[in-house]
Write an enzyme that holds these catalytic residues in place. Structure first.
Site, short mmCIF file in Angstrom:
data_model
loop_
_atom_site.label_atom_id
_atom_site.label_comp_id
_atom_site.label_asym_id
_atom_site.label_seq_id
_atom_site.Cartn_x
_atom_site.Cartn_y
_atom_site.Cartn_z
N GLU A 196 0.82 -1.23 -0.10
CA GLU A 196 0.10 -0.05 0.16
C GLU A 196 0.94 1.22 0.13
O GLU A 196 2.12 1.12 -0.14
CB GLU A 196 -1.05 -0.01 1.12
CG GLU A 196 -2.50 -0.66 0.79
CD GLU A 196 -3.15 0.41 -0.09
OE1 GLU A 196 -2.72 1.89 -0.30
OE2 GLU A 196 -4.13 0.04 -0.76
N HIS A 258 -12.14 0.14 3.45
CA HIS A 258 -13.20 0.64 2.44
C HIS A 258 -14.19 -0.67 2.36
O HIS A 258 -13.83 -1.75 2.09
CB HIS A 258 -12.65 0.95 1.18
CG HIS A 258 -11.37 2.12 1.07
ND1 HIS A 258 -10.62 2.37 0.30
CD2 HIS A 258 -11.22 2.92 2.10
CE1 HIS A 258 -9.83 3.23 0.42
NE2 HIS A 258 -10.22 3.65 1.97
N ARG A 329 -12.27 10.12 -5.13
CA ARG A 329 -11.85 9.29 -3.84
C ARG A 329 -11.59 10.66 -2.74
O ARG A 329 -10.99 10.11 -1.77
CB ARG A 329 -10.38 8.71 -4.25
CG ARG A 329 -10.37 7.40 -4.86
CD ARG A 329 -9.17 6.81 -5.16
NE ARG A 329 -9.17 5.33 -5.32
CZ ARG A 329 -9.63 4.83 -6.57
NH1 ARG A 329 -9.76 5.59 -7.56
NH2 ARG A 329 -9.75 3.55 -6.75
N ARG A 348 -16.04 4.66 2.37
CA ARG A 348 -14.55 4.71 2.62
C ARG A 348 -14.21 5.27 3.97
O ARG A 348 -12.67 4.94 4.10
CB ARG A 348 -14.15 5.66 1.31
CG ARG A 348 -14.10 5.23 0.07
CD ARG A 348 -13.72 6.41 -1.10
NE ARG A 348 -12.54 6.93 -0.75
CZ ARG A 348 -11.31 6.25 -1.12
NH1 ARG A 348 -11.44 5.08 -1.84
NH2 ARG A 348 -10.11 6.58 -1.12
#
Length: 456
Positions: A196, A258, A329, A348
């Site tokens: 990530e 999420h 986002r 999210r």
């Protein structure tokens, strides 16, 4: 989905599971459940074939008085009833003394579902929509850090890699490979694994299922990853560990979870409308409207600890603005590009510190309230909300999520729908725990304060 009775075990299925346990050379059984915080608890018993029918049909009595959010010492007797569908041999335990686990529902001695059992809260919400012929599917994406412990006992990221990096920057491929293999043995359908954004941060994505199976899977996922990495670290004689803490390090992205969500009726995705400009149905819009309306109270459950709000700040890709966008986002809700049966919304803000049974239940109840009361989510926001001025956000009606646990639990206190989804028992116990946690936090003195103010 109907809530179980205490004596609804299919005889043939029970015998099949017992045979599988013998084939797997099971020596010990973990009867697993979670407390109000989502922390895994268990009682371990030896496998004895003669005792299994009584265990499956009658459950096992235990003392619930020391379990967070359960009962007082004056009413301590509770019953663990194994869900026979959750049998799994634990792949990280040695084969010569194999261990299996059953996820259990918690019951009263009077053979009623215990109102303080988080799993029963979700089952109750699912039973309500089940009577409407609906199924709630959810696909979470729990992120986590692999950390090393330095000579002073402080955690530090396992590597310095970033998003989608490869070796040698990414030091996690062996970990993720081993984790994936073990998760597949536990019947996970792993879709992808990768590094990530933050140093030491990883994600392993698995396919969505109905909400109860998915909540069970999140608990298993977290437990398995911690155990497997601990075993690997012991073998390598290194002090590696996994943390699902939302924001373990200052100045880098935190870990979210999420949640991709959809509602099906039979094989029809109610969020899909190929004739609309966006491919979204009116039900999908109303569902988002319900989530946006109840988001402040929902946040208390999906982001349940003081540290959760160190992640929910602008600048690190975590959503803080109550809006939705088709690709955006920076909004609380994003609509991924897939359409047809894959049409879904992505909520999210949740983080992996939450109790998934409670989190999924309150998100579902909020969304269904949106559908039933036709709550308009407004227009989608496609601009970067982080770069908007406060005046621009106000002009578009964009509000913010709670910025602290204190704000979140006060929002929960004021939302009867979300309190009702949790039930009186869990609402009261949860708020009591949050009051205590906030009071503990607010009187602490941290290194930051000492460095900043000591010479005043």
């Amino acid at each position: 989905m109907e809530l179980d009775s205490m004596s609804d075990i299919n005889e043939e299925k029970m015998q099949n599971v017992i045979e599988q346990m013998k084939e797997d050379n099971i020596k010990f059984i973990r009867l697993q459940f979670v407390d109000i915080n989502g922390t895994v608890k268990n009682i371990v018993i030896p496998f004895n074939e003669e005792d299994m029918e009584e265990l499956f049909n009658e459950g096992m009595l235990f003392d619930g008085s020391s379990i967070a959010g359960f009962v007082g010492i004056n009413e301590s007797d509770l019953v663990l009833k194994p869900d026979i569908n959750t049998y799994s041999r634990l792949s990280w335990r040695p084969e010569e003394s194999a261990v299996c686990r059953f996820i259990c529902d918690v019951w009263t001695p009077e053979k009623e579902p215990f109102v303080g059992d988080p799993r029963s809260v979700l089952k109750k919400s699912l039973a309500k929509i089940g009577k409407m012929g609906l199924q709630y599917n959810i696909g979470p994406e729990p992120e986590f850090f692999i950390v090393d412990i330095d000579e002073n006992g402080y955690p530090m990221p396992y590597d310095e890699a970033g998003y989608f990096d490869v070796e040698p920057l990414d030091k996690g491929p062996d970990f993720r490979r081993e984790l994936t293999l073990n998760l597949e043995e536990l019947d996970f359908e792993v879709e992808a694994s990768h590094h990530e954004v933050a140093p030491g941060q990883n994600e392993i994505a698995f396919k969505f299922k109905d909400a109860l199976k998915t909540a069970d899977a999140v608990i298993t996922f977290k437990q398995a990853i911690k155990a497997i990495v601990d075993n690997m670290a012991t073998f390598d004689q290194m002090d590696y560990r996994v943390t699902f803490m939302p924001k373990p390090f200052f100045g880098v992205n935190g870990s979210g979870m999420h949640c991709h969500q959809s509602i099906f009726k039979g094989d029809k995705n109610l969020f899909s409308d190929p004739d609309s400009d966006t491919g979204l149905s009116q039900d999908a819009l109303y569902f988002m409207g319900g989530l946006l309306k109840h988001a402040p109270a929902v946040t208390a459950i999906t982001n349940p600890i003081v540290n959760s709000y160190k992640r929910l700040v602008p600048g690190y890709e975590a959503p803080v603005y109550r809006a939705y966008g088709l690709k955006n986002r920076s909004a609380l809700i994003r609509v991924p590009a897939a359409r047809g049966k894959a049409t879904r919304i992505e909520y999210r803000s949740p983080d992996p510190a939450c109790n998934p049974y409670l989190a999924f239940a309150v998100m579902l109840e909020a969304g269904i309230d949106g559908i039933q009361n036709k709550i308009d989510p407004g227009d989608p926001i496609e601009e970067n909300i982080y770069t908007m001025t406060e005046e621009e956000r106000e002009a578009k009606g964009i509000k913010v999520l709670p910025s602290s646990l204190w704000e979140a639990y006060h929002s929960l206190e004021e939302d009867p729908l979300i309190l009702g989804a949790l039930g009186d028992h869990i609402s009261q116990k949860f708020l009591e725990l949050k009051y205590q946690e906030w009071d503990e936090y607010r009187v602490q003195v941290f290194g930051y304060e000492q460095r900043k103010y000591l010479d005043i």
